[in-house]
Design an enzyme around this catalytic site. Structure first.
Site, PDB file in Angstrom:
ATOM      1  N   ARG A  31       0.693  -1.152  -0.078  1.00 11.86           N
ATOM      2  CA  ARG A  31      -0.002  -0.093  -0.061  1.00 11.86           C
ATOM      3  C   ARG A  31       0.804   1.158   0.041  1.00 11.86           C
ATOM      4  O   ARG A  31       1.687   1.381   0.769  1.00 11.86           O
ATOM      5  CB  ARG A  31      -0.895   0.017   1.136  1.00 11.86           C
ATOM      6  CG  ARG A  31      -2.087   0.721   0.990  1.00 11.86           C
ATOM      7  CD  ARG A  31      -3.144   0.361   1.886  1.00 11.86           C
ATOM      8  NE  ARG A  31      -2.666   0.837   3.243  1.00 11.86           N
ATOM      9  CZ  ARG A  31      -3.372   0.789   4.418  1.00 11.86           C
ATOM     10  NH1 ARG A  31      -4.727   0.602   4.416  1.00 11.86           N
ATOM     11  NH2 ARG A  31      -2.891   1.085   5.622  1.00 11.86           N
ATOM     12  N   ASP A  77       3.575 -10.769  10.881  1.00 18.68           N
ATOM     13  CA  ASP A  77       4.345 -10.291  12.104  1.00 18.68           C
ATOM     14  C   ASP A  77       4.381 -11.740  12.963  1.00 18.68           C
ATOM     15  O   ASP A  77       5.516 -12.238  13.633  1.00 18.68           O
ATOM     16  CB  ASP A  77       4.013  -9.279  12.781  1.00 18.68           C
ATOM     17  CG  ASP A  77       4.375  -8.104  12.201  1.00 18.68           C
ATOM     18  OD1 ASP A  77       5.091  -8.096  11.146  1.00 18.68           O
ATOM     19  OD2 ASP A  77       4.224  -6.976  12.663  1.00 18.68           O
ATOM     20  N   ASP A 133      -1.431  -8.893  13.035  1.00 13.96           N
ATOM     21  CA  ASP A 133      -0.600  -8.913  12.068  1.00 13.96           C
ATOM     22  C   ASP A 133      -0.148 -10.053  11.565  1.00 13.96           C
ATOM     23  O   ASP A 133       0.640 -10.612  12.516  1.00 13.96           O
ATOM     24  CB  ASP A 133       0.490  -7.990  11.910  1.00 13.96           C
ATOM     25  CG  ASP A 133       1.008  -7.804  10.519  1.00 13.96           C
ATOM     26  OD1 ASP A 133       1.680  -8.822  10.057  1.00 13.96           O
ATOM     27  OD2 ASP A 133       1.213  -6.664   9.923  1.00 13.96           O
ATOM     28  N   THR A 157      -1.179   7.636  -0.724  1.00 11.59           N
ATOM     29  CA  THR A 157      -2.409   7.310  -1.429  1.00 11.59           C
ATOM     30  C   THR A 157      -3.299   6.404  -0.827  1.00 11.59           C
ATOM     31  O   THR A 157      -4.478   6.422  -1.063  1.00 11.59           O
ATOM     32  CB  THR A 157      -2.305   7.160  -2.870  1.00 11.59           C
ATOM     33  OG1 THR A 157      -1.769   5.918  -3.082  1.00 11.59           O
ATOM     34  CG2 THR A 157      -1.533   8.197  -3.716  1.00 11.59           C
TER      35      THR A 157
HETATM   36  N1  URA Z   1      -3.620  -8.100   7.684  1.00  6.66           N
HETATM   37  C1  URA Z   1      -3.056  -8.551   8.730  1.00  6.66           C
HETATM   38  O1  URA Z   1      -2.151  -9.113   9.002  1.00  6.66           O
HETATM   39  N2  URA Z   1      -4.250  -8.365   9.943  1.00  6.66           N
HETATM   40  C2  URA Z   1      -5.171  -7.744   9.699  1.00  6.66           C
HETATM   41  O2  URA Z   1      -5.986  -7.741  10.638  1.00  6.66           O
HETATM   42  C3  URA Z   1      -5.404  -7.034   8.463  1.00  6.66           C
HETATM   43  C4  URA Z   1      -4.522  -7.364   7.406  1.00  6.66           C
END
Ligand code: URA
Length: 249
Positions: A143, A244, A241, A147
């Protein structure tokens, strides 16, 4: 919807809609239920006690990385197996070692995986475990911070992808921005929409609905549709995430 269930209240609970478990189990624990989405092309895995227990493990902020990987892999395996159910089969009759014939089926058509980097790569092994020597392509979309729009940085796809069924892999289906761009890339390489299956662990209702309407012939296979997105576009309740937690935490 979260239904609090504690102690003996869990036994033979009166809200079967929220209770888990096959009929042969007397106890019926309650759990948060997957949001319904009114689209025939969004397939939610059967909400079994096993699946909900696996999702509970990976959603828990206190789950250590090794367990997160282990339990995510079990869900990924379920998603891949369900995804494969959407592929065509043809009749095949074989003879068993005791000389009897058995009318069965065999897979028809070639497949490949395409992972959306980085988190989607975590789903590759689950696909390989089910489909030996499967070809796997990769797409990197990120992303743009200014923008907020997704941008395609890299793709490497099998040359004959247009002749294959494609299992698109990304564990978290939030806004659907990356998945939409990935599908546009696949379609631009000649893959018909109805030969794409998008496998993910947790979807947001808005992501799933927008996507299902934009690509009505494509199939989404997800383990759970959550409640929504927060202000940072994380899925809630979600699991944080995924990349992660799987790779670095
Ligand atoms: N990507 C992720 O790893 N977690 C989310 O909640 C949204 C996108």
């Amino acid at each position: 919807i979260f239904v609090k269930a504690e102690g003996r209240d869990m036994v033979n609970a009166k809200a079967p809609e929220h209770s888990l478990g096959p009929d042969y189990r007397p106890e019926k624990p309650m759990a948060t239920v997957s949001t319904k989405v009114p689209h025939d092309n969004v397939h939610i895995l059967p909400q079994t006690p096993q699946l909900i227990a696996l999702l509970t493990m990976i959603r828990d902020r206190n789950t250590a990385r090794a367990d997160f990987i282990f339990y995510s892999n079990r869900i990924i395996r379920l998603l891949v197996e369900e995804g494969l159910n959407h592929l065509p089969v043809v009749e095949q009759t074989i003879t068993t070692p005791v000389g009897r014939s058995y009318a069965g089926v065999k897979f028809q058509g070639k497949i490949c995986g395409v992972s959306i980097m980085r988190a989607g790569e975590a789903m590759e092994q689950g696909l390989r475990d089910c489909c030996r020597s499967v070809k796997i392509g990769k797409i990197l979309i990120q992303r743009n911070d200014d923008t907020c729009k997704p941008k395609l940085f890299y793709d490497k796809l099998p040359e004959d992808i247009a002749e294959r069924w494609v299992l698109l892999l990304d564990p978290m289906f939030a806004t659907g921005g990356s998945a939409t761009m990935a599908v546009d890339v696949l379609k631009s390489r000649g893959v018909p929409e109805d030969r794409i299956l998008f496998l993910n662990l947790i979807a947001s209702p808005e992501g799933a609905s927008n996507f299902a309407q934009r690509f009505p012939k494509l199939r989404v296979v997800t383990a759970f549709v959550d409640q929504g997105l927060d202000e940072k576009n994380y899925i809630v309740p979600g699991l944080g995430d995924f990349g992660d937690r799987f790779y670095t935490l």
